[in-house]
Design a protein around this motif. Structure first.
Motif, PDB file in Angstrom:
ATOM      1  N   ASP A  27      38.550  29.315  12.710  1.00  0.00           N
ATOM      2  CA  ASP A  27      37.130  29.390  12.355  1.00  0.00           C
ATOM      3  C   ASP A  27      36.389  28.139  12.809  1.00  0.00           C
ATOM      4  OD1 ASP A  27      37.501  31.858  11.216  1.00  0.00           O
ATOM      5  OD2 ASP A  27      37.644  31.103   9.159  1.00  0.00           O
ATOM      6  N   MET A  28      37.018  26.973  12.649  1.00  0.00           N
ATOM      7  CA  MET A  28      36.387  25.728  13.079  1.00  0.00           C
ATOM      8  C   MET A  28      36.162  25.717  14.589  1.00  0.00           C
ATOM      9  SD  MET A  28      35.490  23.587  10.779  1.00  0.00           S
ATOM     10  CE  MET A  28      35.780  23.134   9.069  1.00  0.00           C
ATOM     11  N   VAL A  29      37.152  26.140  15.324  1.00  0.00           N
ATOM     12  CA  VAL A  29      37.020  26.157  16.785  1.00  0.00           C
ATOM     13  C   VAL A  29      35.911  27.110  17.199  1.00  0.00           C
ATOM     14  CG1 VAL A  29      38.183  26.758  18.951  1.00  0.00           C
ATOM     15  CG2 VAL A  29      39.411  25.486  17.183  1.00  0.00           C
ATOM     16  N   SER A  30      35.766  28.202  16.483  1.00  0.00           N
ATOM     17  CA  SER A  30      34.761  29.203  16.860  1.00  0.00           C
ATOM     18  C   SER A  30      33.336  28.682  16.692  1.00  0.00           C
ATOM     19  CB  SER A  30      34.950  30.488  16.046  1.00  0.00           C
ATOM     20  OG  SER A  30      34.635  30.282  14.676  1.00  0.00           O
ATOM     21  N   ILE A  31      33.126  27.740  15.779  1.00  0.00           N
ATOM     22  CA  ILE A  31      31.767  27.220  15.579  1.00  0.00           C
ATOM     23  C   ILE A  31      31.537  25.889  16.288  1.00  0.00           C
ATOM     24  CG2 ILE A  31      31.510  28.411  13.376  1.00  0.00           C
ATOM     25  CD1 ILE A  31      31.955  25.750  11.947  1.00  0.00           C
ATOM     26  N   ALA A  32      32.588  25.247  16.779  1.00  0.00           N
ATOM     27  CA  ALA A  32      32.453  23.959  17.460  1.00  0.00           C
ATOM     28  C   ALA A  32      32.004  24.158  18.903  1.00  0.00           C
ATOM     29  CB  ALA A  32      33.783  23.214  17.433  1.00  0.00           C
ATOM     30  N   HIS A  33      31.308  23.162  19.447  1.00  0.00           N
ATOM     31  CA  HIS A  33      30.940  23.200  20.863  1.00  0.00           C
ATOM     32  C   HIS A  33      32.099  22.760  21.753  1.00  0.00           C
ATOM     33  CE1 HIS A  33      26.840  23.163  19.098  1.00  0.00           C
ATOM     34  NE2 HIS A  33      26.576  23.912  20.139  1.00  0.00           N
ATOM     35  N   SER A  34      33.006  21.954  21.200  1.00  0.00           N
ATOM     36  CA  SER A  34      34.186  21.529  21.945  1.00  0.00           C
ATOM     37  C   SER A  34      35.251  21.097  20.938  1.00  0.00           C
ATOM     38  CB  SER A  34      33.858  20.373  22.895  1.00  0.00           C
ATOM     39  OG  SER A  34      33.499  19.213  22.169  1.00  0.00           O
ATOM     40  N   VAL A  35      36.462  20.935  21.438  1.00  0.00           N
ATOM     41  CA  VAL A  35      37.605  20.591  20.591  1.00  0.00           C
ATOM     42  C   VAL A  35      38.322  19.399  21.209  1.00  0.00           C
ATOM     43  CG1 VAL A  35      39.836  21.381  19.680  1.00  0.00           C
ATOM     44  CG2 VAL A  35      37.904  22.979  19.842  1.00  0.00           C
ATOM     45  N   VAL A  36      38.685  18.429  20.382  1.00  0.00           N
ATOM     46  CA  VAL A  36      39.501  17.296  20.815  1.00  0.00           C
ATOM     47  C   VAL A  36      40.830  17.351  20.071  1.00  0.00           C
ATOM     48  CG1 VAL A  36      39.732  14.776  20.869  1.00  0.00           C
ATOM     49  CG2 VAL A  36      37.517  15.848  21.360  1.00  0.00           C
ATOM     50  N   ALA A  78      37.003  11.234  22.295  1.00  0.00           N
ATOM     51  CA  ALA A  78      36.071  11.999  21.461  1.00  0.00           C
ATOM     52  C   ALA A  78      34.693  12.085  22.115  1.00  0.00           C
ATOM     53  CB  ALA A  78      35.968  11.361  20.081  1.00  0.00           C
ATOM     54  N   LEU A  79      34.260  11.002  22.755  1.00  0.00           N
ATOM     55  CA  LEU A  79      32.966  11.032  23.443  1.00  0.00           C
ATOM     56  C   LEU A  79      32.995  12.036  24.595  1.00  0.00           C
ATOM     57  CD1 LEU A  79      31.767   7.304  23.617  1.00  0.00           C
ATOM     58  CD2 LEU A  79      31.329   9.041  21.871  1.00  0.00           C
ATOM     59  N   ILE A  80      34.119  12.110  25.298  1.00  0.00           N
ATOM     60  CA  ILE A  80      34.243  13.129  26.348  1.00  0.00           C
ATOM     61  C   ILE A  80      34.044  14.509  25.739  1.00  0.00           C
ATOM     62  CG2 ILE A  80      35.802  14.218  28.002  1.00  0.00           C
ATOM     63  CD1 ILE A  80      37.119  11.461  28.387  1.00  0.00           C
ATOM     64  N   GLY A  81      34.668  14.729  24.580  1.00  0.00           N
ATOM     65  CA  GLY A  81      34.504  16.013  23.905  1.00  0.00           C
ATOM     66  C   GLY A  81      33.056  16.295  23.553  1.00  0.00           C
ATOM     67  N   ALA A  82      32.351  15.283  23.063  1.00  0.00           N
ATOM     68  CA  ALA A  82      30.943  15.453  22.700  1.00  0.00           C
ATOM     69  C   ALA A  82      30.103  15.795  23.916  1.00  0.00           C
ATOM     70  CB  ALA A  82      30.426  14.184  22.027  1.00  0.00           C
ATOM     71  N   PHE A  83      30.347  15.070  25.016  1.00  0.00           N
ATOM     72  CA  PHE A  83      29.563  15.315  26.236  1.00  0.00           C
ATOM     73  C   PHE A  83      29.895  16.683  26.824  1.00  0.00           C
ATOM     74  CE2 PHE A  83      27.847  11.017  27.788  1.00  0.00           C
ATOM     75  CZ  PHE A  83      27.740  10.528  26.499  1.00  0.00           C
ATOM     76  N   ALA A  84      31.176  17.070  26.784  1.00  0.00           N
ATOM     77  CA  ALA A  84      31.591  18.369  27.323  1.00  0.00           C
ATOM     78  C   ALA A  84      31.039  19.517  26.493  1.00  0.00           C
ATOM     79  CB  ALA A  84      33.109  18.453  27.376  1.00  0.00           C
ATOM     80  N   GLY A  85      30.646  19.228  25.261  1.00  0.00           N
ATOM     81  CA  GLY A  85      30.096  20.258  24.395  1.00  0.00           C
ATOM     82  C   GLY A  85      28.659  20.620  24.711  1.00  0.00           C
ATOM     83  N   VAL A  86      27.997  19.825  25.563  1.00  0.00           N
ATOM     84  CA  VAL A  86      26.583  20.090  25.852  1.00  0.00           C
ATOM     85  C   VAL A  86      26.308  20.333  27.333  1.00  0.00           C
ATOM     86  CG1 VAL A  86      25.724  18.871  23.821  1.00  0.00           C
ATOM     87  CG2 VAL A  86      26.086  17.598  25.940  1.00  0.00           C
ATOM     88  N   ALA A  94      32.938  11.409  33.201  1.00  0.00           N
ATOM     89  CA  ALA A  94      32.530  10.131  33.792  1.00  0.00           C
ATOM     90  C   ALA A  94      31.446   9.454  32.955  1.00  0.00           C
ATOM     91  CB  ALA A  94      32.027  10.359  35.219  1.00  0.00           C
ATOM     92  N   ALA A  95      30.484  10.237  32.488  1.00  0.00           N
ATOM     93  CA  ALA A  95      29.394   9.666  31.691  1.00  0.00           C
ATOM     94  C   ALA A  95      29.902   9.086  30.380  1.00  0.00           C
ATOM     95  CB  ALA A  95      28.340  10.740  31.426  1.00  0.00           C
ATOM     96  N   ALA A  96      30.811   9.803  29.727  1.00  0.00           N
ATOM     97  CA  ALA A  96      31.351   9.329  28.454  1.00  0.00           C
ATOM     98  C   ALA A  96      32.145   8.044  28.636  1.00  0.00           C
ATOM     99  CB  ALA A  96      32.231  10.408  27.825  1.00  0.00           C
ATOM    100  N   MET A  97      32.985   7.994  29.673  1.00  0.00           N
ATOM    101  CA  MET A  97      33.781   6.784  29.911  1.00  0.00           C
ATOM    102  C   MET A  97      32.894   5.613  30.297  1.00  0.00           C
ATOM    103  SD  MET A  97      36.797   7.693  29.107  1.00  0.00           S
ATOM    104  CE  MET A  97      37.673   6.206  29.630  1.00  0.00           C
TER     105      MET A  97
END
Length: 237
Positions: free
Chosen positions: A26-35, A173-181, A190-193
């Motif tokens: 359920d969490m994965v289904s509502i998340a924009h990305s997963v780490v 985690a920042l990569i995950g956040a950026f990949a979610g949008v 690259a942007a997150a790093m």
């Protein structure tokens, strides 16, 4: 985990750390990305991680793998072996972890520290890219990001950052956040790093040591301007 959540909040993301097997899908289904970070590994969490990877793959959600301590124990390697078939969108690790993950060489992994330089892991990273159709980020003094078409080098950061635990995890985690949008996952990586490295560089200028760096880095992730980012970026593609 606390540091990672704070870094995500500082850049405007909305983190949740979920481990209960009953709610993972359920969490994965509502998340924009997963780490998935295997740093603190036990049998229960390992099962949850596999459920999460399977769900992300099935739901076509981007998911990021941080193979912390790969090669250190057989248990870690076995869990990674079970995770990789679900094709992580991005794998981020230090050189030792990437080499161990690819089984391209026999190398000692010292906890979360790397005993190899990032450029020594390029062949191993390319193997993972080709084998699992993923993007690989090798973190180090120079961060190297590869996919099947391109390679990028980011030369931001500061050696004092290696004295603060969890900054690699925060970068993942920042990569995950950026990949979610965005679906431009290479650029997101690259942007997150780059953001993590530049924020670290600027935070060091205001820090007396690792303790104050940890606090100042969170502040800089929150307050950094576009001008600061662009003027300090050391990026080669």
């Amino acid at each position: 985990m606390n540091n990672t959540a704070n870094a995500l909040l500082a850049v405007g993301a909305s983190p949740i750390m979920a481990h209960a097997k009953s709610e993972i899908h359920d969490m994965v289904s509502i998340a924009h990305s997963v780490v998935i970070n295997i740093g603190t590994l036990d049998e229960y969490w390992a099962e949850s991680m596999i459920i999460a990877a399977k769900a992300a793959h099935s739901l076509k959600k981007p998911w990021i793998l941080d193979p912390v301590g790969a090669g250190a124990t057989g248990f870690r390697d076995e869990i990674l072996h079970q995770l990789l078939p679900y094709r992580p969108t991005v794998i981020r690790g230090n050189a030792s972890e990437i080499i161990a993950l690819a089984k391209a060489n026999t190398i000692v992994t010292k906890g979360v520290d790397s005993t190899a330089k990032s450029d020594e892991a390029i062949n191993a990273a390319q193997y993972l890219v080709n084998q699992h159709d993923t993007i690989v980020c090798i973190s180090g003094a120079t961060d190297i990001i590869l996919d099947r078409q391109q390679t990028s080098f980011i030369r931001n950061g500061h050696h004092l950052m290696t004295k603060v635990t969890g900054l690699g995890c925060s970068a993942t985690a920042l990569i995950g956040a950026f990949a979610g949008v965005t679906e431009k996952y290479f650029e997101a990586t690259a942007a997150a790093m780059a953001l993590m490295g530049i924020a670290g560089e600027l935070a060091v200028l205001e820090s007396k040591g690792p303790g104050s760096l940890q606090v100042n880095l969170l502040d800089k992730l929150y307050t950094i301007t576009e001008e600061e980012f662009l003027s300090h970026l050391k990026y080669e593609r």
